[in-house]
Design a protein around this motif. Structure first.
Motif, PDB file in Angstrom:
ATOM      1  N   THR A 412      19.375  19.723  29.845  1.00 38.40           N
ATOM      2  CA  THR A 412      20.374  20.794  29.805  1.00 38.40           C
ATOM      3  C   THR A 412      19.767  21.930  29.000  1.00 38.40           C
ATOM      4  O   THR A 412      19.407  21.752  27.827  1.00 38.40           O
ATOM      5  N   ILE A 413      19.618  23.061  29.624  1.00 43.77           N
ATOM      6  CA  ILE A 413      18.985  24.206  28.948  1.00 43.77           C
ATOM      7  C   ILE A 413      19.956  24.782  27.915  1.00 43.77           C
ATOM      8  O   ILE A 413      21.122  25.042  28.217  1.00 43.77           O
ATOM      9  N   THR A 414      19.445  24.936  26.702  1.00 49.68           N
ATOM     10  CA  THR A 414      20.200  25.662  25.672  1.00 49.68           C
ATOM     11  C   THR A 414      19.191  26.515  24.920  1.00 49.68           C
ATOM     12  O   THR A 414      17.991  26.221  24.920  1.00 49.68           O
ATOM     13  N   LYS A 415      19.677  27.521  24.276  1.00 52.89           N
ATOM     14  CA  LYS A 415      18.797  28.416  23.525  1.00 52.89           C
ATOM     15  C   LYS A 415      17.959  27.636  22.509  1.00 52.89           C
ATOM     16  O   LYS A 415      16.781  27.931  22.277  1.00 52.89           O
ATOM     17  N   ASP A 416      18.565  26.610  21.898  1.00 50.30           N
ATOM     18  CA  ASP A 416      17.908  25.868  20.813  1.00 50.30           C
ATOM     19  C   ASP A 416      16.644  25.123  21.235  1.00 50.30           C
ATOM     20  O   ASP A 416      15.791  24.847  20.401  1.00 50.30           O
ATOM     21  N   ILE A 417      16.530  24.763  22.503  1.00 53.58           N
ATOM     22  CA  ILE A 417      15.327  24.016  22.908  1.00 53.58           C
ATOM     23  C   ILE A 417      14.211  24.954  23.370  1.00 53.58           C
ATOM     24  O   ILE A 417      13.119  24.498  23.691  1.00 53.58           O
ATOM     25  N   LEU A 418      14.495  26.245  23.413  1.00 51.34           N
ATOM     26  CA  LEU A 418      13.500  27.194  23.936  1.00 51.34           C
ATOM     27  C   LEU A 418      12.740  27.874  22.806  1.00 51.34           C
ATOM     28  O   LEU A 418      13.160  27.847  21.649  1.00 51.34           O
ATOM     29  N   HIS A 419      11.634  28.508  23.174  1.00 51.87           N
ATOM     30  CA  HIS A 419      10.747  29.144  22.187  1.00 51.87           C
ATOM     31  C   HIS A 419      10.730  30.655  22.316  1.00 51.87           C
ATOM     32  O   HIS A 419      10.026  31.329  21.567  1.00 51.87           O
ATOM     33  N   GLU A 420      11.486  31.192  23.273  1.00 51.07           N
ATOM     34  CA  GLU A 420      11.595  32.639  23.421  1.00 51.07           C
ATOM     35  C   GLU A 420      12.224  33.203  22.140  1.00 51.07           C
ATOM     36  O   GLU A 420      13.170  32.628  21.602  1.00 51.07           O
ATOM     37  N   ASN A 421      11.693  34.321  21.673  1.00 48.40           N
ATOM     38  CA  ASN A 421      12.165  34.888  20.402  1.00 48.40           C
ATOM     39  C   ASN A 421      13.356  35.818  20.639  1.00 48.40           C
ATOM     40  O   ASN A 421      13.276  37.029  20.474  1.00 48.40           O
ATOM     41  N   VAL A 422      14.468  35.198  21.021  1.00 50.18           N
ATOM     42  CA  VAL A 422      15.667  35.975  21.335  1.00 50.18           C
ATOM     43  C   VAL A 422      16.861  35.054  21.121  1.00 50.18           C
ATOM     44  O   VAL A 422      16.719  33.835  21.230  1.00 50.18           O
ATOM     45  N   ASP A 423      18.014  35.643  20.779  1.00 46.95           N
ATOM     46  CA  ASP A 423      19.119  34.798  20.325  1.00 46.95           C
ATOM     47  C   ASP A 423      20.039  34.282  21.427  1.00 46.95           C
ATOM     48  O   ASP A 423      21.154  33.847  21.153  1.00 46.95           O
ATOM     49  N   TYR A 424      19.600  34.312  22.670  1.00 48.38           N
ATOM     50  CA  TYR A 424      20.394  33.710  23.752  1.00 48.38           C
ATOM     51  C   TYR A 424      19.490  33.397  24.940  1.00 48.38           C
ATOM     52  O   TYR A 424      18.367  33.902  25.022  1.00 48.38           O
TER      53      TYR A 424
END
Ligand code: URP
Ligand code: ZN
Ligand code: ZN
Length: 471
Positions: A412-424
């Motif tokens: 399940t994609i959530t912001k917390d598992i990603l490494h993009e430097n953005v808050d959503y």
């Protein structure tokens, strides 16, 4: 260093097989198909050959992703939150081995090399995957047309022109660029939106006090994109059938015009992006100002476009799925549009989620084959932007740029598992089946099981050459 990727489902250019992939230093040196040589027969040579054996049984081994449309460290009224280090880190976690970033506009009147130098300054020594830059055309005069030859020599065979924004190209300018790049074996990429329509509608909505994100979409309707796409097709046709690449196609009608042009023999290539396949215009009406997250151009469209765009991917009209990754924080710069959508910086994230989203909806749900998937995420951008066959294909002699996917992993994609430097992430809560578990660039592991294994500066600038238009 010798690496053996053992027993995976390997996606070659025209077929899929189960077998072994041998890598020596930075190149692919051998591919063994178990249909020709059973696995038992290779067991003893494996140990002698390899410093490392990677067990890929049950996994999919693909050419590394190439995201041909990013905007890292873009300086507009504000600066994007992802720079070349954070952006290429996210790219690597998302299964990409190369990105091609679009140079942004420089000072008024600057030449092409000015921005190339600026972008080398932004990216050199900072990247985690290999990279290149598309040039940007701000003005068209004899000097710029001449200079394109040297830019191509320097490894920048593609340029973007804009039909809207501050430095929009007139039709006569576009004709000159198309003809010149066609002669040089390069590629003209175009942002297709009718500037006068946008200007007229924006002013109208502002004067009527219609300032919410909802009106962003209404100020850039499909017809505004369709007209510009049709115009560019006519211009490219006129300029000796020059190659033309239309970025971020969001409208099915535009894709149908590209299809028609291709059937007439025109060399037109369409790119779409996950946002147009997975999100729709209803996002602009989300509560608490969340619509600002989706302000991008072209805007999100009605849902009916989505399945049609998939059809145009399947039939080869849309050759590339890239991202247009261009990030601004929701709790930061996006708030500039809080009381007036026209003040909101345009763009959204996507470099890390492109491959799992497209794999899941494309391959896992049966819309496209593994070969078609490899084409749109890697092989076609490699061909059109001059890095094939060094990249974009699993073949002896090619760079060992490898993506290993676990086709069964459900995430399940959530912001917390990603490494993009953005808050959503626009894909918050999306469930996907299939996830990138290893990214290898030139035979070196960059990401493995969620861990980054290289340092900034590992990624190399790739001097691109002439395009291979045959895709
Ligand atoms: O809204 C977008 N797409 N921003 C990035 C610049 C562009 O037009 O590609
Ligand atoms: Zn654009
Ligand atoms: Zn863009």
């Amino acid at each position: 260093m010798k690496t053996l990727i053992k027993g995976g489902t390997i996606v070659l250019e025209h077929r899929v097989m189960t077998g072994d992939l041998f890598i020596e230093d930075e190149k692919i040196t051998r591919v063994i198909d178990y249909a020709d040589q059973p696995a038992e027969d290779t067991a003893c040579t494996d140990k002698e050959f390899a410093d490392r054996v990677i067990d890929a049984a049950g996994k999919i081994v693909l050419p590394g992703g190439i995201d041909a449309h990013t905007h890292f460290n873009l300086h507009v009224a504000v600066v994007t939150s992802d720079d070349f280090t954070t952006g290429t880190t996210a790219a690597a976690f998302g299964g990409n081995t190369m990105i091609i970033d679009h140079m942004g506009f420089g000072p008024k009147g600057c030449n092409l090399h000015h921005q190339a130098n600026v972008y080398h300054g932004y990216a050199d020594g900072k990247c985690l995957v290999d990279y290149g830059f598309h040039g940007v055309v701000q003005q068209v005069d004899d000097e710029v047309i001449e200079e394109m030859g040297a830019m191509v020599e320097d490894g920048h065979p593609s340029f973007k022109i804009y039909l809207t924004y501050d430095y929009k190209a007139e039709d006569k300018d576009a004709l000159r660029v198309l003809e010149r790049l066609g002669t040089l074996g390069g590629m003209t990429t175009v942002h297709c939106e009718n500037d006068a329509i946008i200007d007229y509608l924006k002013k109208k909505f502002v004067s009527e006090g219609k300032l919410t994100p909802h009106y962003h979409a209404l100020s850039r309707p499909e017809i505004c994109e369709n007209e510009a796409v049709m115009r560019m097709i006519a211009l490219a046709h006129t300029a000796q059938n020059a190659p033309l690449y239309i970025v971020h196609v969001s409208s099915a009608q535009s894709a149908s015009m590209i299809k028609q042009a291709r059937q007439n023999g025109d060399r037109v290539y369409g790119e779409t992006c996950p946002q147009y396949l997975f999100l729709d215009e209803s996002c602009y009406d989300l509560p608490d100002g969340e619509g600002l997250k989706y302000i991008m151009s072209p805007p999100l469209r009605s849902r009916k476009n989505q399945e049609l765009l998939w059809d145009y991917i399947k039939d080869g009209t849309l050759k590339v799925i890239a991202t247009d990754h261009c990030t601004f924080n929701f709790h930061g710069d996006k708030q500039r549009g809080k009381t007036d959508f026209t003040q909101c910086p345009n763009g959204g994230p996507g470099v890390e989620t492109r491959i799992p989203l497209v794999f899941s909806a494309g391959v896992s749900e049966g819309r496209i084959t593994l070969n078609e998937f490899a084409n749109v995420i890697s092989t076609n951008p490699a061909k059109l932007f001059g890095v094939y066959p060094e990249k974009g294909v699993i073949r002896c002699g090619s760079d060992a740029d490898i993506l290993i996917m676990d086709p069964d992993r459900e995430v399940t994609i959530t912001k917390d598992i990603l490494h993009e430097n953005v808050d959503y992430t626009p894909y918050e809560g999306f469930k996907v089946k299939g996830w990138p578990i290893m990214t290898m660039v030139r035979g070196h592991v960059v990401v493995e099981n969620g861990e980054l294994k290289q340092d900034p500066g590992f990624g190399r600038f790739i001097k691109r050459h002439q395009a291979d238009y045959d895709c």
